[in-house]
Design a protein around this motif. Structure first.
Motif, PDB file in Angstrom:
ATOM      1  N   THR A  36      -5.057  13.261 -32.907  1.00 29.68           N
ATOM      2  CA  THR A  36      -4.474  13.962 -34.050  1.00 29.68           C
ATOM      3  C   THR A  36      -3.469  15.042 -33.690  1.00 29.68           C
ATOM      4  OG1 THR A  36      -6.415  15.429 -34.067  1.00 29.68           O
ATOM      5  CG2 THR A  36      -6.440  13.533 -35.554  1.00 29.68           C
ATOM      6  N   TRP A  78      -9.987   8.209 -49.228  1.00 30.77           N
ATOM      7  CA  TRP A  78      -9.803   7.295 -48.112  1.00 30.77           C
ATOM      8  C   TRP A  78     -10.995   6.369 -47.913  1.00 30.77           C
ATOM      9  CZ3 TRP A  78      -5.660   5.841 -45.444  1.00 30.77           C
ATOM     10  CH2 TRP A  78      -4.491   6.586 -45.650  1.00 30.77           C
ATOM     11  N   SER A  92      -9.565   5.633 -38.016  1.00 27.42           N
ATOM     12  CA  SER A  92      -9.526   5.739 -39.484  1.00 27.42           C
ATOM     13  C   SER A  92      -9.724   7.181 -39.932  1.00 27.42           C
ATOM     14  CB  SER A  92     -10.611   4.846 -40.099  1.00 27.42           C
ATOM     15  OG  SER A  92     -10.415   3.494 -39.758  1.00 27.42           O
ATOM     16  N   LEU A 138      -6.525   8.995 -39.139  1.00 29.20           N
ATOM     17  CA  LEU A 138      -5.496   8.710 -40.149  1.00 29.20           C
ATOM     18  C   LEU A 138      -5.726   9.532 -41.408  1.00 29.20           C
ATOM     19  CD1 LEU A 138      -3.092   7.011 -41.161  1.00 29.20           C
ATOM     20  CD2 LEU A 138      -4.761   5.280 -41.897  1.00 29.20           C
ATOM     21  N   TRP A 141      -3.074  12.395 -42.924  1.00 32.12           N
ATOM     22  CA  TRP A 141      -2.597  12.400 -44.316  1.00 32.12           C
ATOM     23  C   TRP A 141      -2.929  13.722 -44.999  1.00 32.12           C
ATOM     24  CZ3 TRP A 141      -5.112  12.769 -49.055  1.00 32.12           C
ATOM     25  CH2 TRP A 141      -4.359  12.410 -50.174  1.00 32.12           C
TER      26      TRP A 141
END
Length: 296
Positions: free
Chosen positions: A85, A129, A164, A167, A171
């Motif tokens: 990240t 999500w 995941s 991600l 976002w």
């Protein structure tokens, strides 16, 4: 003004400064300094969450931590998440800032859209999500069905679960570093770009020779903030995967939380918290040292 009057004036200025600093100093000592040393004291005890059982055990909690395989597993998971990240978030925020920087209604709308996700709570973000990535009725299921492929259980996949969560975090968190980069870009003197345009410099040359050197301190700030923030990953993993599958996404903060509030081992959880503090401090100091070397 004689020496006596100058000394009196300096004392008055010093007193005024201390009076202005006093409220902050009291708050800082109450909510940061005292809890730090209190936590250090607790880490040397077998300290249960409920009841009044307190037993001094010295460094036993730290010894148990050293031989705790789950602890090192969560450290590895946390480092993997940070590696996924921090550089990606920094680069993505910089690219978005460069793309939406400047005048124009469309760029203003895009700035608002990209920043909007940052105001959501972790519960809202993980709910969104989880709905997107669900293998049962997620938003991606029709796409898999359209191409005749079995939907992937992203959050239950041993390899894809952590990406995941990364991600989801990208976002959610890209808005703040993007805003910091936008503020830094706005401080670059336009005369530099005008001179580069007169010299017919390419966009890459302008980026490398003007933009990046001018915002290097902001890049360092974003990296440090991201390191500190992403090491404390908890809500996303806790709400989306509960640490699974097979502890692949159990992070250090989640393990600390479970040890303290599920197992009631506050002393051991506090010792692990100081282990996390040392990790964060080490990586932050390394980043600051690398940044200072770049300024030389």
């Amino acid at each position: 003004m004689n020496a006596t009057s100058q000394a009196a004036a300096r004392r008055r200025d010093a007193l005024a400064a201390y009076l202005f600093l006093a409220p902050f100093a009291v708050i800082y000592a109450t909510f940061l300094v005292y809890p730090f040393f209190k936590g250090l004291w607790i880490s040397f005890h077998d300290w249960e969450l409920a009841g009044d059982y307190r037993k001094y055990v010295g460094l036993l909690n730290y010894e148990d931590m050293w031989f705790d395989t789950i602890f090192w597993k969560t450290v590895g998971n946390t480092l993997t998440f940070v590696a996924m990240t921090v550089p990606t978030m920094t680069l993505l925020a910089l690219v978005l800032a460069l793309a939406v920087f400047g005048q124009g209604r469309l760029k203003g709308v895009l700035r608002s859209v990209f920043f909007m996700s940052s105001v959501f709570s972790v519960s809202v973000v993980t709910l969104i999500w989880s709905m997107v990535l669900s293998a049962d009725n997620g938003l991606l299921v029709p796409l898999f069905n359209a191409v005749g492929v079995k939907p992937i259980n992203f959050l239950g996949h041993p390899t894809l679960a952590m990406p995941s969560i990364a991600l989801t975090t990208l976002w959610w968190g890209v808005g703040l570093p993007m805003a910091l980069f936008l503020a830094a870009l706005s401080q670059i003197p336009p005369e530099l770009y005008e001179a580069a345009e007169l010299d017919h410099a390419s966009r890459f040359t302008v980026l490398k020779g003007i933009t990046l050197p001018s915002i290097r301190h902001t890049v360092l700030l974003v990296l440090v903030l991201q390191i500190v923030g992403q090491f404390q990953i908890f809500g996303q993993a806790h709400l989306m995967t509960q640490g699974g599958p097979a502890n692949r996404t159990r992070t250090l903060v989640q393990y600390i939380y479970e040890t303290s509030f599920r197992d009631w081992q506050v002393g051991y959880a506090t010792a692990m918290s100081f282990g996390l503090f040392i990790l964060m401090l080490g990586f932050t100091m390394l980043q600051l040292w690398l940044g200072r070397r770049g300024d030389e």
